[in-house]
Design an enzyme around this catalytic site. Structure first.
Site, PDB file in Angstrom:
ATOM      1  N   ASP A 160       0.807  -1.225   0.000  1.00 22.29           N
ATOM      2  CA  ASP A 160       0.000   0.000   0.000  1.00 22.29           C
ATOM      3  C   ASP A 160       0.841   1.278   0.000  1.00 22.29           C
ATOM      4  O   ASP A 160       0.690   2.152   0.848  1.00 22.29           O
ATOM      5  CB  ASP A 160      -0.953   0.029   1.200  1.00 22.29           C
ATOM      6  CG  ASP A 160      -2.027  -1.038   1.121  1.00 22.29           C
ATOM      7  OD1 ASP A 160      -1.945  -1.904   0.229  1.00 22.29           O
ATOM      8  OD2 ASP A 160      -2.939  -1.011   1.951  1.00 22.29           O
ATOM      9  N   ASP A 182      -0.711  -4.402  -3.817  1.00 20.61           N
ATOM     10  CA  ASP A 182      -1.728  -3.335  -3.879  1.00 20.61           C
ATOM     11  C   ASP A 182      -1.109  -1.957  -3.671  1.00 20.61           C
ATOM     12  O   ASP A 182      -1.691  -1.097  -2.994  1.00 20.61           O
ATOM     13  CB  ASP A 182      -2.806  -3.554  -2.809  1.00 20.61           C
ATOM     14  CG  ASP A 182      -3.452  -4.931  -2.882  1.00 20.61           C
ATOM     15  OD1 ASP A 182      -3.434  -5.534  -3.958  1.00 20.61           O
ATOM     16  OD2 ASP A 182      -3.973  -5.394  -1.851  1.00 20.61           O
TER      17      ASP A 182
END
Length: 319
Positions: A160, A182
């Site tokens: 992230d 991600d």
């Protein structure tokens, strides 16, 4: 992808040729860790910015490492961070907070809730070591304010790295982004123009995790960018954090790091087949076309341009 508590932040408009919004004088504040400027920390300079200003404040940051967390509240719009080093790697804002202790957005090294934030020639990084300390999100940069412009910057973390949220729009140009899982994600609208994106984990992972609302036409556009990774045939283009996820890789160079047979994967109960995932005129050994890789037609591609992703209802054009 559980988000933590939100802290409010803000931003102005005279950067890279963009005119100020009023006759209010633009301001420059200076930061140097060695004490040779007005402020020694970036946060101290942010705190000194006038609230609810309608003109741009540029915060120049001398080359060096600034280990701190920076929050730009929503009542401080039109702020520019400008690194003064010879290149973006010479001016580094870094922290190592994980989401497991600080919450997802609380882990961000730089957390922007103000509109019209801009940054150039510096690095945002979170050096929390996920492999050594346990899996946790640990953001380098969280953009919640609308109309952010990031140019010639590095964004580095593990899971992230970069969050674009709150339906914010962001234009990210000629920058470098790296992470593991991600690491480009959120429900905002963003164009990554001429960027370098690197999957650093040897076991690979998904680059994007879009949570685009089904009612929102655009999510993420990776445009004329270069995708590489630590190993071959291990990196996914993305997975849907929300079922409405919208991502296009357009005219980009996809290296052998891409898992060519299956470059989109599911996330929880959200299926990649029902997300809005497309490619268009990509090149490189990772750009193989098959039944798992939906391609835009030329006619469809006319609606997936940087200008259309960013225009919104106010015609914003930072290109």
């Amino acid at each position: 992808m559980t988000l933590g508590l939100t802290v409010l932040v803000a931003v102005p408009a005279t950067f890279l040729g963009i005119a100020a919004l009023s006759s209010e004088a633009a301001t420059t504040l200076t930061v140097a860790a060695d004490g040779t400027a007005t402020y020694k920390t970036v946060q101290a300079a942010v705190n000194a910015v006038a609230t609810n200003s309608t003109s741009r404040t540029t915060i120049t940051i001398k080359a060096g490492t600034y280990r701190e967390s920076v929050v730009i509240p929503s009542n401080k719009p039109y702020i520019t961070f400008q690194g003064l080093g010879a290149d973006a790697s010479k001016t580094v804002i870094v922290n190592n907070k994980p989401a497991s202790t600080a919450g997802t957005t609380g882990s961000a090294t730089v957390y922007v809730q103000a509109k019209e934030f801009q940054a150039t020639n510096l690095t945002f990084t979170n050096d929390y070591d996920e492999a050594a300390n346990g899996s946790s999100q640990a953001l380098a940069l969280a953009l919640y304010g609308d109309k952010a412009v990031i140019k010639n910057a590095y964004m580095r973390a593990d899971q992230d790295t970069l969050l674009i949220y709150n339906s914010a729009r962001a234009y990210i140009k000629a920058s470098y982004i790296e992470g593991t899982v991600d690491f480009i994600y959120g429900n905002g609208q963003a164009v990554f123009d001429s960027c370098k994106i690197y999957e650093k984990r040897t076991t690979g992972g998904p680059i994007t995790a879009a949570n685009t609302p089904a009612t929102q036409t655009y999510g993420f556009l990776i445009y004329q960018s270069t995708i590489t990774g630590a190993t071959n045939n291990t990196t996914q283009l993305g997975r849907p954090w929300g079922q409405g996820a919208q991502v296009v890789y357009r005219e980009s160079s996809l290296s052998a790091t891409i898992a060519t047979a299956q470059p989109w994967i599911n996330m929880s109960t959200n299926t990649w087949q029902n997300a809005r995932f497309y490619e268009y005129k990509n090149t490189g050994s990772g750009a193989t076309v098959n039944s798992n890789r939906k391609q835009l037609t030329d006619a469809q591609a006319a609606n997936y341009t940087p200008q259309k992703y960013l225009a919104g209802t106010d015609g914003w054009n930072p290109l």
